[in-house]
Enzyme design. Sequence first.
Site, short mmCIF file in Angstrom:
data_model
loop_
_atom_site.label_atom_id
_atom_site.label_comp_id
_atom_site.label_asym_id
_atom_site.label_seq_id
_atom_site.Cartn_x
_atom_site.Cartn_y
_atom_site.Cartn_z
CG ASP A 100 -2.15 0.76 1.14
OD1 ASP A 100 -2.13 1.80 0.47
OD2 ASP A 100 -3.16 0.34 1.74
CG ASP A 201 -4.09 6.17 1.04
OD1 ASP A 201 -5.01 5.41 1.37
OD2 ASP A 201 -3.90 7.29 1.59
CD GLU A 243 -8.61 5.27 -1.05
OE1 GLU A 243 -9.50 5.08 -0.22
OE2 GLU A 243 -7.56 5.89 -0.77
CG HIS A 317 -8.56 -0.15 5.47
ND1 HIS A 317 -8.50 -0.23 4.08
CD2 HIS A 317 -8.04 1.06 5.79
CE1 HIS A 317 -7.94 0.87 3.61
NE2 HIS A 317 -7.66 1.67 4.62
CG ASP A 318 -10.86 3.41 4.67
OD1 ASP A 318 -10.18 3.36 5.72
OD2 ASP A 318 -10.39 3.79 3.57
O1 TEU Z 1 -8.87 6.62 2.54
C1 TEU Z 1 -9.31 7.71 1.78
C2 TEU Z 1 -10.35 8.51 2.35
O2 TEU Z 1 -10.70 9.54 1.79
C3 TEU Z 1 -10.95 8.07 3.62
O3 TEU Z 1 -10.67 9.00 4.60
C4 TEU Z 1 -12.39 7.88 3.48
O4 TEU Z 1 -12.98 9.08 3.09
C5 TEU Z 1 -12.94 7.48 4.79
O5 TEU Z 1 -12.21 6.41 5.28
C6 TEU Z 1 -14.36 7.03 4.62
O6 TEU Z 1 -14.83 6.85 5.90
C7 TEU Z 1 -7.53 6.28 2.51
C8 TEU Z 1 -7.30 5.08 3.39
O7 TEU Z 1 -7.98 3.99 2.85
C9 TEU Z 1 -7.70 5.42 4.78
O8 TEU Z 1 -7.61 4.32 5.65
C10 TEU Z 1 -6.80 6.54 5.26
O9 TEU Z 1 -7.21 6.96 6.53
C11 TEU Z 1 -6.84 7.73 4.31
O10 TEU Z 1 -6.70 7.35 2.94
C12 TEU Z 1 -5.67 8.65 4.60
O11 TEU Z 1 -4.47 8.03 4.22
#
Ligand code: TEU
Length: 545
Positions: A100, A201, A243, A317-318
């Site tokens: 990642d 990311d 992403e 994971h989000d």
């Molecule tokens: O996520 C991108 C992101 O915009 C997230 O903050 C998303 O909007 C949120 O999780 C939705 O609830 C990526 C990663 O996947 C995330 O884990 C990170 O926190 C974020 O980038 C910052 O690196």
Amino acid sequence: MANPQPWWKNAVIYQIYPRSFQDSNGDGIGDLAGIIQRLGYLESLGIDAIWLSPVYRSPQDDNGYDISDYCDIDPMFGTLADMDNLITEAQKHHIRIIMDLVLNHSSDEHRWFQEAKKSRDNPYHDYYVWRDGVEGTPPNKMRATFGGSAWTWVPEVGQYYFHQFSIKQPDLNWDNPALRQELYKAIRFWMDKGVGGFRLDVIDQIAKDPDLGITSNGPMLHAYIRELNANTFGSTDLVTVGEAWGANVQNAPIFSDPRGKEFSMVFQFEHIGLDQIPGKAKWDLAPLQLSALKEVLTKWQVGLHGKGWNSLFWNNHDLPRIVSRWGNDGAYRQESAKMLATLLHGMQGTPYIYQGEELGMTNVAFPTIDDYRDIETLNMYRERTQAGYSEADILRSLHAKSRDNARTPMQWDATTNAGFTDGTPWLQVNPNYTAINAADEVADAGSVFHYYQALIRLRKQYPIFSEGDFTLLFADHPALFAYQRRLGDQVMTVLCNFYEEPLTLPADAVAPLPLDTLLLGNYDTPADAAHFRPYEARIYLNNAE
Ligand code: TEU
Ligand code: CA
């Protein structure tokens, strides 16, 4: 065929969130040695690659998405030698490791930022995004994703730095060529170690222009991505997935350019936002409209066919657990988990499985905020409490959407802490682990696990899964999500009852469908072709006459 498909076009990728997967040393945090112990399980599931959420050195403000050294492993997860070991051991199980890459921002504890904030003429100063201003009056009103202003004042230089995420995640300045070269060097470091690819990311946010309020899809974005590609993985067979919350069906073919100038594919999130009040935050819950889900997924299937490549996912994971979100995590947990898997894995693209999804793991409903760990959740709780939302309201949103729903430890078996750790887990195990766990499901041929295994096997067996085109069927049906895929003289028909209510299709609508050979279904034997039990899903494959 003259031009063989790249390997990732019929691959299935499994996402591991390392701190929640398997702890090997009793400190309550998953680690690389723990992943190595579970490679046999992953091979038996049938996956081709693991996307590993970040394991680099990091203060863990955002669980590793805040990197302080791009070329080292955080001691919490192990060592560089453990990483080499994981790559080699995974290879023996025919599994590639996808790293990642977090290139939009670093940690504020990265050496570059420590230098950058010393003085305006420090060579690293320009690696970050700074604006002049007066303390207490930020350059503009932009907000950070995790709450608060996107600007933080640094008295030493008398300037604000820009951060789209937390205060500890300063945005990198991609307009600086030296910064870009440093990042390419770090990427080549991992390529030399033999990784199988990269997930990038928030890559659509690297070319920001805060003066214009632009975060994603900035004017220089594709120039930067092409330069990145040319300096790193461009001429390799590595899989790359960007992403991109700002991806749409018009720009996705540029990102996933079949000539290989950018990425293999992007994660787009249009379907993911369908259960929130339009224009509001993800916490502002709204019911999912099946018609909208059909419309969005069809648009992407048809829009990218032959022009780009889709990634297929319900979870990461989000995001909340799909069986709790759009299925039924009570009486029909297994049926609905399998139905949602069928719907997704029947489509064109590369499917991603998030750890525990293959078991039908569910959301968790912690009773108080003290049980939560995620920075986004904790900040939201503080902001909404201050804004006057009730405790019950906030908890309802968290139970539905907190990122910690996905981050509770992997449920391996029915022993203490679900077999995840001998110590105290960093985030509590979901109390339902005695009923939902890998040991039970591996032993049960009718489990969600075995169903995912079957879907993966079918994708490898029949090219129609990765290559066939897509036509939505029964577009206006309020409960059935159905579609057809075609390749050469084959037709595959996927039929899913999206709800608990049984349904029967009109006889004259079913008669013309080629429904002779059932490839897979989530009930033992289909009652009859026109009748669907709660969450019933089937895949038929036939030769067109
Ligand atoms: O996520 C991108 C992101 O915009 C997230 O903050 C998303 O909007 C949120 O999780 C939705 O609830 C990526 C990663 O996947 C995330 O884990 C990170 O926190 C974020 O980038 C910052 O690196
Ligand atoms: Ca550990």
